[in-house]
Design a protein around this motif. Sequence first.
Motif, PDB file in Angstrom:
ATOM      1  N   ARG A 175      27.438  -5.496  49.516  1.00 43.42           N
ATOM      2  CA  ARG A 175      28.438  -4.945  50.439  1.00 43.42           C
ATOM      3  C   ARG A 175      29.751  -5.726  50.358  1.00 43.42           C
ATOM      4  O   ARG A 175      30.839  -5.153  50.472  1.00 43.42           O
ATOM      5  CB  ARG A 175      27.894  -4.984  51.866  1.00 43.42           C
ATOM      6  CG  ARG A 175      26.739  -4.028  52.130  1.00 43.42           C
ATOM      7  CD  ARG A 175      26.521  -3.858  53.622  1.00 43.42           C
ATOM      8  NE  ARG A 175      25.374  -3.005  53.898  1.00 43.42           N
ATOM      9  CZ  ARG A 175      24.145  -3.446  54.133  1.00 43.42           C
ATOM     10  NH1 ARG A 175      23.898  -4.746  54.135  1.00 43.42           N
ATOM     11  NH2 ARG A 175      23.164  -2.608  54.380  1.00 43.42           N
ATOM     12  N   ALA A 204      17.605   1.364  49.864  1.00 43.82           N
ATOM     13  CA  ALA A 204      18.060   2.645  50.420  1.00 43.82           C
ATOM     14  C   ALA A 204      18.174   2.558  51.933  1.00 43.82           C
ATOM     15  O   ALA A 204      19.140   3.060  52.534  1.00 43.82           O
ATOM     16  CB  ALA A 204      17.103   3.763  50.015  1.00 43.82           C
ATOM     17  N   ASP A 239      24.144   2.079  47.774  1.00 42.52           N
ATOM     18  CA  ASP A 239      24.219   3.253  46.915  1.00 42.52           C
ATOM     19  C   ASP A 239      23.264   3.096  45.730  1.00 42.52           C
ATOM     20  O   ASP A 239      23.408   2.153  44.933  1.00 42.52           O
ATOM     21  CB  ASP A 239      25.650   3.421  46.404  1.00 42.52           C
ATOM     22  CG  ASP A 239      25.830   4.658  45.540  1.00 42.52           C
ATOM     23  OD1 ASP A 239      24.852   5.403  45.332  1.00 42.52           O
ATOM     24  OD2 ASP A 239      26.963   4.869  45.064  1.00 42.52           O
ATOM     25  N   ARG A 243      24.438   2.210  42.145  1.00 39.20           N
ATOM     26  CA  ARG A 243      24.886   0.864  41.784  1.00 39.20           C
ATOM     27  C   ARG A 243      23.750  -0.027  41.296  1.00 39.20           C
ATOM     28  O   ARG A 243      23.994  -1.116  40.782  1.00 39.20           O
ATOM     29  CB  ARG A 243      25.518   0.171  43.001  1.00 39.20           C
ATOM     30  CG  ARG A 243      26.768   0.830  43.538  1.00 39.20           C
ATOM     31  CD  ARG A 243      27.265   0.044  44.737  1.00 39.20           C
ATOM     32  NE  ARG A 243      27.514  -1.358  44.412  1.00 39.20           N
ATOM     33  CZ  ARG A 243      27.741  -2.306  45.323  1.00 39.20           C
ATOM     34  NH1 ARG A 243      27.728  -2.002  46.606  1.00 39.20           N
ATOM     35  NH2 ARG A 243      27.975  -3.556  44.950  1.00 39.20           N
TER      36      ARG A 243
END
Length: 263
Positions: free
Chosen positions: A117, A149, A154, A157
Amino acid sequence: MFFEISKIAWFLVTPSNLIALALVGGAAAAVWRDHALARALLLPAVLALVSAGLTPLGHVLLLPLEERFPAWRDEGRAPVGIIVLGGSFDTAVSVARGRPALNESAERLTEAAGLARRFPTARLVFTGGDGRLLGAEGNESDDAALVFAQMGIDPARITYELRSRNTWENAVLTKALAQPRAGELWLLVTSAWHMPRAIGAFRAAGFDVVATPVDHRTRGAADLFRPFPSVSDGLRRTDLAVREWIGLFMYRMSGRSTALFPK
């Protein structure tokens, strides 16, 4: 063949297993009235049980491993990729219960998700299959996909390497998947006590990675004087530390690490 031999050898030299075998052997010798053999087995076994189970021995062995690599510091250069080693799941329980079952090393996953992130352009590579010698069931990469998930990462990625069974295979197979280029910054996320062996293996495989240690089991130097509250806690910590030290030696002797104690 190295994988099979290492698994069998580790079972035979695990401190808690050796202590149990000596206690059983000593008890059997006492029943058979072989008092000399009983004393030769029971006395060392009891001393080892107390030392490994209650004294700070496990901390003493583990602390140098955890202190070998400092926490990674962001110096303004975004990583190209983030590699997280498996070892965070009990795959047998995951299969039986139908959902990922995390273990003590789950911080590897949370750290990797946090870094993903923080650096939204970085690739995320999870490496880990099933490292058990017998009764293979489930695969860590399947569990990791579900957990990532749920964390909102994502899937596009993430690359999953799902064939590796040990740290050396993590390094070799991950390099083949990642295809790193010279000068790129790749972070390696694994437990602090496992980082020396992991770094040595990745370097030997020709993959230059930067240590990002997590999942510390000691608080620092103060633990060198802190006894364990229960024998089971001390034995588990001692087993873990001894396994890593033996692993470092075996990896160096077999050419799977660039140094006996990488830094």
